[in-house]
Design a protein around this motif. Structure first.
Motif, PDB file in Angstrom:
ATOM      1  N   THR A  30       0.841  -1.185   0.000  1.00 44.92           N
ATOM      2  CA  THR A  30       0.000   0.000   0.000  1.00 44.92           C
ATOM      3  C   THR A  30       0.880   1.240   0.000  1.00 44.92           C
ATOM      4  O   THR A  30       1.986   1.235   0.548  1.00 44.92           O
ATOM      5  N   VAL A  31       0.369   2.284  -0.638  1.00 43.82           N
ATOM      6  CA  VAL A  31       1.107   3.533  -0.763  1.00 43.82           C
ATOM      7  C   VAL A  31       0.228   4.657  -0.255  1.00 43.82           C
ATOM      8  O   VAL A  31      -0.926   4.788  -0.666  1.00 43.82           O
ATOM      9  N   ASP A  32       0.773   5.481   0.622  1.00 41.65           N
ATOM     10  CA  ASP A  32       0.059   6.633   1.149  1.00 41.65           C
ATOM     11  C   ASP A  32       0.955   7.857   0.968  1.00 41.65           C
ATOM     12  O   ASP A  32       2.074   7.886   1.470  1.00 41.65           O
ATOM     13  N   GLY A  33       0.477   8.823   0.220  1.00 42.16           N
ATOM     14  CA  GLY A  33       1.257  10.047   0.017  1.00 42.16           C
ATOM     15  C   GLY A  33       1.579  10.259  -1.443  1.00 42.16           C
ATOM     16  O   GLY A  33       0.772   9.958  -2.325  1.00 42.16           O
ATOM     17  N   ASP A  34       2.760  10.769  -1.714  1.00 45.58           N
ATOM     18  CA  ASP A  34       3.199  11.196  -3.043  1.00 45.58           C
ATOM     19  C   ASP A  34       3.402  10.000  -3.980  1.00 45.58           C
ATOM     20  O   ASP A  34       4.421   9.307  -3.917  1.00 45.58           O
ATOM     21  N   MET A  35       2.428   9.778  -4.871  1.00 43.28           N
ATOM     22  CA  MET A  35       2.489   8.628  -5.777  1.00 43.28           C
ATOM     23  C   MET A  35       3.656   8.765  -6.768  1.00 43.28           C
ATOM     24  O   MET A  35       4.271   7.759  -7.145  1.00 43.28           O
ATOM     25  N   GLY A  36       3.987   9.980  -7.184  1.00 48.72           N
ATOM     26  CA  GLY A  36       5.133  10.182  -8.082  1.00 48.72           C
ATOM     27  C   GLY A  36       6.430   9.730  -7.428  1.00 48.72           C
ATOM     28  O   GLY A  36       7.285   9.116  -8.081  1.00 48.72           O
ATOM     29  N   LEU A  37       6.576  10.023  -6.162  1.00 46.30           N
ATOM     30  CA  LEU A  37       7.762   9.600  -5.418  1.00 46.30           C
ATOM     31  C   LEU A  37       7.785   8.074  -5.276  1.00 46.30           C
ATOM     32  O   LEU A  37       8.839   7.451  -5.392  1.00 46.30           O
ATOM     33  N   ALA A  38       6.606   7.488  -5.079  1.00 43.79           N
ATOM     34  CA  ALA A  38       6.520   6.026  -4.998  1.00 43.79           C
ATOM     35  C   ALA A  38       6.949   5.391  -6.312  1.00 43.79           C
ATOM     36  O   ALA A  38       7.642   4.376  -6.327  1.00 43.79           O
ATOM     37  N   MET A  39       6.567   6.005  -7.433  1.00 35.29           N
ATOM     38  CA  MET A  39       6.962   5.480  -8.740  1.00 35.29           C
ATOM     39  C   MET A  39       8.470   5.616  -8.949  1.00 35.29           C
ATOM     40  O   MET A  39       9.115   4.738  -9.523  1.00 35.29           O
ATOM     41  N   GLN A  40       9.055   6.705  -8.453  1.00 39.56           N
ATOM     42  CA  GLN A  40      10.513   6.881  -8.520  1.00 39.56           C
ATOM     43  C   GLN A  40      11.197   5.772  -7.716  1.00 39.56           C
ATOM     44  O   GLN A  40      12.182   5.194  -8.178  1.00 39.56           O
ATOM     45  N   LEU A  41      10.658   5.454  -6.562  1.00 42.21           N
ATOM     46  CA  LEU A  41      11.211   4.360  -5.754  1.00 42.21           C
ATOM     47  C   LEU A  41      11.109   3.036  -6.487  1.00 42.21           C
ATOM     48  O   LEU A  41      12.017   2.219  -6.448  1.00 42.21           O
ATOM     49  N   GLY A  42       9.967   2.821  -7.157  1.00 44.56           N
ATOM     50  CA  GLY A  42       9.767   1.593  -7.904  1.00 44.56           C
ATOM     51  C   GLY A  42      10.848   1.392  -8.947  1.00 44.56           C
ATOM     52  O   GLY A  42      11.327   0.264  -9.166  1.00 44.56           O
ATOM     53  N   ALA A  43      11.283   2.483  -9.575  1.00 49.38           N
ATOM     54  CA  ALA A  43      12.350   2.394 -10.576  1.00 49.38           C
ATOM     55  C   ALA A  43      13.675   1.975  -9.924  1.00 49.38           C
ATOM     56  O   ALA A  43      14.433   1.193 -10.498  1.00 49.38           O
ATOM     57  N   PHE A  44      13.948   2.464  -8.719  1.00 51.61           N
ATOM     58  CA  PHE A  44      15.169   2.079  -8.016  1.00 51.61           C
ATOM     59  C   PHE A  44      15.123   0.610  -7.604  1.00 51.61           C
ATOM     60  O   PHE A  44      16.134  -0.072  -7.598  1.00 51.61           O
ATOM     61  N   LEU A  45      13.939   0.137  -7.241  1.00 51.20           N
ATOM     62  CA  LEU A  45      13.798  -1.189  -6.661  1.00 51.20           C
ATOM     63  C   LEU A  45      13.582  -2.291  -7.681  1.00 51.20           C
ATOM     64  O   LEU A  45      13.711  -3.460  -7.348  1.00 51.20           O
ATOM     65  N   SER A  46      13.234  -1.928  -8.898  1.00 51.65           N
ATOM     66  CA  SER A  46      12.976  -2.957  -9.921  1.00 51.65           C
ATOM     67  C   SER A  46      14.257  -3.532 -10.472  1.00 51.65           C
ATOM     68  O   SER A  46      15.256  -2.915 -10.554  1.00 51.65           O
TER      69      SER A  46
END
Length: 95
Positions: A79-95
């Motif tokens: 689950t994600v709460d807050g800045d979805m753009g920042l979550a997507m940036q994290l997803g790029a680091f973690l993929s």
């Protein structure tokens, strides 16, 4: 600090290595939480721009590359709460 949180701090510091510009909190259900910011990852429960919550198994899978963060989000395991753009940036680091 739990072994899961300790391992997550190490893994995030290796994967992100100073390239993250926001503040993210990872809440690992039943284990604790950690903060990731421009200084790296550390155990903590501070306020953050985005909070990602998952169980230990899902979080470990994301860090190891066995679980796609987007797929985990779409199936409700993350689950994600807050800045979805920042979550997507994290997803790029973690993929």
């Amino acid at each position: 600090m739990s072994d899961v949180v300790t391992a997550a701090v190490v893994a995030l510091n290796e994967k992100v290595a100073g390239g993250f510009t926001g503040t993210a909190k990872f809440v690992i259900s039943g284990e604790g939480s950690l903060i990731l910011d421009a200084n790296g990852a550390r155990e903590g429960d501070d306020d953050a721009d985005v909070t990602l919550t998952a169980d230990a198994e899902t979080f470990q899978g994301i860090l190891s590359g066995d679980v796609n963060p987007t797929a985990a989000f779409m199936t409700g395991k993350l689950t994600v709460d807050g800045d979805m753009g920042l979550a997507m940036q994290l997803g790029a680091f973690l993929s």
